[in-house]
Design a protein around this motif. Structure first.
Motif, PDB file in Angstrom:
ATOM      1  N   ARG A   1      -8.373   6.218   6.762  1.00  0.00           N
ATOM      2  CA  ARG A   1      -8.207   4.920   6.093  1.00  0.00           C
ATOM      3  C   ARG A   1      -9.541   4.378   5.601  1.00  0.00           C
ATOM      4  N   PRO A   2      -9.485   3.541   4.546  1.00  0.00           N
ATOM      5  CA  PRO A   2     -10.729   3.057   3.938  1.00  0.00           C
ATOM      6  C   PRO A   2     -11.547   2.147   4.851  1.00  0.00           C
ATOM      7  N   CYS A  60     -10.175  -1.385   5.532  1.00  0.00           N
ATOM      8  CA  CYS A  60      -9.063  -1.433   6.493  1.00  0.00           C
ATOM      9  C   CYS A  60      -9.598  -1.300   7.922  1.00  0.00           C
ATOM     10  N   VAL A 112      -2.322   7.090   6.695  1.00  0.00           N
ATOM     11  CA  VAL A 112      -3.583   7.832   6.514  1.00  0.00           C
ATOM     12  C   VAL A 112      -4.615   7.304   7.516  1.00  0.00           C
ATOM     13  N   CYS A 119       0.851  -1.199   0.000  1.00  0.00           N
ATOM     14  CA  CYS A 119       0.000   0.000   0.000  1.00  0.00           C
ATOM     15  C   CYS A 119       0.888   1.251   0.000  1.00  0.00           C
ATOM     16  N   VAL A 138       1.635   2.893   3.631  1.00  0.00           N
ATOM     17  CA  VAL A 138       2.176   2.207   4.808  1.00  0.00           C
ATOM     18  C   VAL A 138       3.670   2.502   4.973  1.00  0.00           C
ATOM     19  N   CYS A 177       0.036   2.827   9.397  1.00  0.00           N
ATOM     20  CA  CYS A 177      -0.767   3.447   8.333  1.00  0.00           C
ATOM     21  C   CYS A 177      -0.574   4.964   8.341  1.00  0.00           C
TER      22      CYS A 177
HETATM   23  S1  SF4 Z   1      -4.475   0.376   6.802  1.00  0.00           S
HETATM   24 FE1  SF4 Z   1      -5.173   0.378   4.673  1.00  0.00          FE
HETATM   25  S2  SF4 Z   1      -4.707   2.451   3.921  1.00  0.00           S
HETATM   26 FE2  SF4 Z   1      -3.561   2.168   5.813  1.00  0.00          FE
HETATM   27  S3  SF4 Z   1      -1.561   1.469   5.116  1.00  0.00           S
HETATM   28 FE3  SF4 Z   1      -2.780  -0.368   5.553  1.00  0.00          FE
HETATM   29  S4  SF4 Z   1      -3.721  -0.925   3.585  1.00  0.00           S
HETATM   30 FE4  SF4 Z   1      -2.980   1.175   3.404  1.00  0.00          FE
END
Ligand code: SF4
Ligand code: SF4
Length: 277
Positions: free
Chosen positions: A108-109, A112, A104, A94, A97, A102
């Motif tokens: 985050r989506p 996730c 964001v 991603c 990451v 993470c």
């Molecule tokens: S939690 Fe989701 S958005 Fe955040 S780094 Fe992992 S895969 Fe990417």
């Protein structure tokens, strides 16, 4: 996160079905040896609201975000564009990451946030009673069985999932529309229209304000003002417009008096020529 539709179906079939008050035992911790393993080699489908959140996190407009961080695949079932996070490198990592986790996190989506839970629901997401959740067990994730456990409801609260659910109801309703079952693959102009309205919100905003769109539709003043700046309101409006244009379903879209007086037919509004599909 599961990698394919068939993997997901298999998991749904073989996992316990959990309701909101059922408990499961799981704890994610940065000291686990699997830390961030779940952020590589996965396929993350983004909802329109995920795109909105992530472009905000990156300080980009929607076109820039989509161009830089996503790719599009056609959904087999509904013959429409589905937007995925673009992974990179040999390990398909991603872009957000790092060894700190993470990058964001606050934006985050949905997928996730939910992990390691999946969700299955009927076509009409308003029938919440028929929705159920299921734990996803993957070898890479070592958090199962750790900690004191929590209910699904507590997990949803702790992960900040509610706004993602609330802001997705009308889109999920659109995706469950029975019209898709009969629909042929969308023509290129409708595909482009769908992509723009659902995902490329800043371009959709220009489409609303820089064309004769607002001459064709009657939209009350307060809503017009909100559409200028509030992305969530604009997304809601975009879904209303898609439901109207694709299935003639009149949620809150109305032709304007002047359009009707001029004999304007039910709209099939052409999308901009430079649409990316
Ligand atoms: S939690 Fe989701 S958005 Fe955040 S780094 Fe992992 S895969 Fe990417
Ligand atoms: S416990 Fe699972 S969710 Fe948490 S970092 Fe490890 S692999 Fe990811």
């Amino acid at each position: 996160m599961p990698e394919s539709e068939s993997a997901t179906e298999n998991i749904i079939e073989n996992s316990p079905h959990l309701g909101l008050d059922d408990r499961f035992t799981f704890q994610c911790d940065r000291h686990l040896d699997c830390f961030t393993q779940c952020c590589q080699g996965v396929s993350i489908l983004l909802t329109p609201y995920d795109v909105l959140q992530l472009k905000r996190a990156q300080g980009l407009d929607s076109s820039e975000f989509l161009e830089g961080y996503t790719f599009v695949m056609q959904s087999k079932e509904k013959k429409i564009p589905a937007v995925f996070l673009k992974m990179s490198g040999e390990r398909q990592t991603c872009p957000f990451v790092s060894d700190k986790g993470c990058g964001v996190y606050a934006h985050r989506p949905w997928a996730c946030r939910m992990y390691p839970l999946g969700m299955a629901e009927p076509k009409d997401p308003r029938q919440a009673a028929q929705r159920f959740y299921f734990p996803i067990h993957e070898d890479l994730c070592h958090g199962h069985g750790l900690g004191g456990g929590c209910t699904v409801r507590e997990w949803i609260d702790n992960q900040g999932i509610e706004p993602f659910d609330v802001n997705q109801v009308s889109f999920r309703q659109l995706m469950g529309h029975p019209g898709w079952d009969q629909a042929e693959a969308l023509a290129p102009d409708k595909l482009a229209m769908f992509y723009m309205a659902a995902y490329d919100l800043d371009r959709f905003r220009s489409f609303v304000f820089d064309t004769r769109f607002l001459d064709l539709f009657e939209v009350d003043e307060a809503r017009v003002e909100a559409l200028r700046t509030a992305d969530e309101e604009l997304l809601d409006f975009a879904v209303d417009w898609l439901a109207f244009s694709l299935f003639q379903e009149n949620r809150r879209m109305k032709l304007s008096k002047s359009a009707r007086a001029r004999g304007v037919p039910e709209p099939t509004v052409a999308a901009p020529a430079e649409a990316p599909l």
